[in-house]
Design a protein around this motif. Structure first.
Motif, short mmCIF file in Angstrom:
data_model
loop_
_atom_site.label_atom_id
_atom_site.label_comp_id
_atom_site.label_asym_id
_atom_site.label_seq_id
_atom_site.Cartn_x
_atom_site.Cartn_y
_atom_site.Cartn_z
N ALA A 1 0.85 4.14 -2.93
CA ALA A 1 0.64 5.68 -2.55
C ALA A 1 1.81 6.55 -3.05
CB ALA A 1 0.59 5.78 -0.73
N MET A 2 3.19 6.00 -2.67
CA MET A 2 4.17 6.75 -3.51
C MET A 2 4.16 6.72 -5.00
SD MET A 2 7.18 5.18 -1.07
CE MET A 2 8.38 5.84 -2.31
N GLY A 3 3.54 5.69 -5.57
CA GLY A 3 3.56 5.82 -7.01
C GLY A 3 2.51 6.79 -7.51
N SER B 1 1.74 9.36 -5.90
CA SER B 1 2.15 11.01 -5.46
C SER B 1 3.28 11.43 -6.37
CB SER B 1 2.58 11.02 -4.13
OG SER B 1 3.58 10.12 -3.90
N ILE B 2 4.02 10.48 -6.76
CA ILE B 2 5.31 10.84 -7.48
C ILE B 2 4.69 10.92 -9.09
CG2 ILE B 2 7.27 9.93 -8.72
CD1 ILE B 2 7.80 8.24 -6.16
N SER B 3 3.61 10.43 -9.67
CA SER B 3 3.37 10.44 -11.08
C SER B 3 2.18 11.61 -11.10
CB SER B 3 2.87 9.31 -11.45
OG SER B 3 2.35 9.01 -12.81
N GLU C 1 2.51 4.87 -11.28
CA GLU C 1 3.85 4.43 -11.58
C GLU C 1 3.75 2.86 -11.86
OE1 GLU C 1 6.50 6.04 -12.55
OE2 GLU C 1 5.67 7.92 -12.32
N TRP D 1 5.82 0.55 -11.48
CA TRP D 1 6.56 -0.22 -10.39
C TRP D 1 5.99 -0.08 -8.98
CZ3 TRP D 1 7.57 2.69 -5.92
CH2 TRP D 1 7.36 4.21 -6.00
N SER D 2 4.95 0.85 -8.83
CA SER D 2 4.17 0.87 -7.43
C SER D 2 3.21 -0.37 -7.40
CB SER D 2 3.67 2.23 -7.25
OG SER D 2 2.69 2.58 -8.41
N TRP E 1 1.00 -1.20 0.01
CA TRP E 1 0.09 -0.21 0.00
C TRP E 1 0.83 1.10 -0.06
CZ3 TRP E 1 -5.04 0.50 -1.28
CH2 TRP E 1 -5.69 -0.43 -1.28
N LEU E 2 2.05 1.17 0.75
CA LEU E 2 2.90 2.31 0.77
C LEU E 2 3.43 2.73 -0.60
CD1 LEU E 2 4.42 4.56 2.28
CD2 LEU E 2 6.05 2.86 2.92
N ALA E 3 4.03 1.57 -1.44
CA ALA E 3 4.60 1.67 -2.60
C ALA E 3 3.50 2.17 -3.73
CB ALA E 3 5.07 0.39 -3.21
#
Length: 172
Positions: free
Chosen positions: A36-38, A40-42, A47, A49-50, A32-34
């Motif tokens: 969320a990071m994907g 917020s980054i994109s 993303e 990878w996320s 879930w963290l990955a």
């Protein structure tokens, strides 16, 4: 309470449950963290990878949960119960069958599917504050949770077997 065991304390049961949740679900939380990071980054969606890491985390959590369930069904101790030194046995003091232990795990889910009756699953854990220290799912499956170090297999009295020699103890 039976003569061949000591009931597990409420806090040890809670700690065992928290250990099981932490051990089985940490990969899912990382997934879930990955995700969320994907997000917020994109700026244009997810993303790749996320999404892959999210899926991998969910699969790992499911696999760990299944392994823990099969371990519980074969020994009466999940990883958390083993860590906290508690054991699930029948209310008569016998070791439980795999089917009986599976019913113990599944009964809250089955109850939750029945309209109106399913509301009682929200109070399942509150039953532990009774004198018998048994949750509703323990009553439904005729089980109890005992201190593994105090448990003596019925029929093993006088054989010299202590709990760790028959496979039930903490960290063993």
């Amino acid at each position: 309470m039976m003569q061949n065991c000591v009931l597990a304390s409420r806090t040890r049961r809670l700690r065992a449950r928290l250990w099981d949740l932490a051990f089985c679900w940490w990969p899912g939380l990382l997934g879930w963290l990955a995700l969320a990071m994907g997000i917020s980054i994109s700026s244009d969606g997810l993303e790749d990878w996320s999404v892959w890491l999210f899926g991998l985390g969910m699969l790992a959590s499911a696999a760990l949960s299944l392994v823990n369930l099969f371990r519980f069904m074969s020994t009466g101790q999940s990883w958390g119960k083993k860590r906290m030194g508690v054991l699930v046995i029948s209310s008569t003091g016998q070791r439980m069958s795999a089917g009986g232990l599976l019913w113990r795990c599944a009964s809250p889910f089955v109850l939750s599917m029945v309209p109106l009756v399913g509301l009682i699953t929200y109070f399942d854990s509150l039953f532990i504050f009774s004198d018998s220290r048994r949750c509703l799912h323990d009553h439904l499956a005729s089980t109890q949770v005992v201190d593994a170090d105090s448990y003596v297999e019925p029929g093993a009295e006088g054989t010299g077997l202590n709990p760790s020699e028959i496979g039930f103890s903490r960290f063993g």
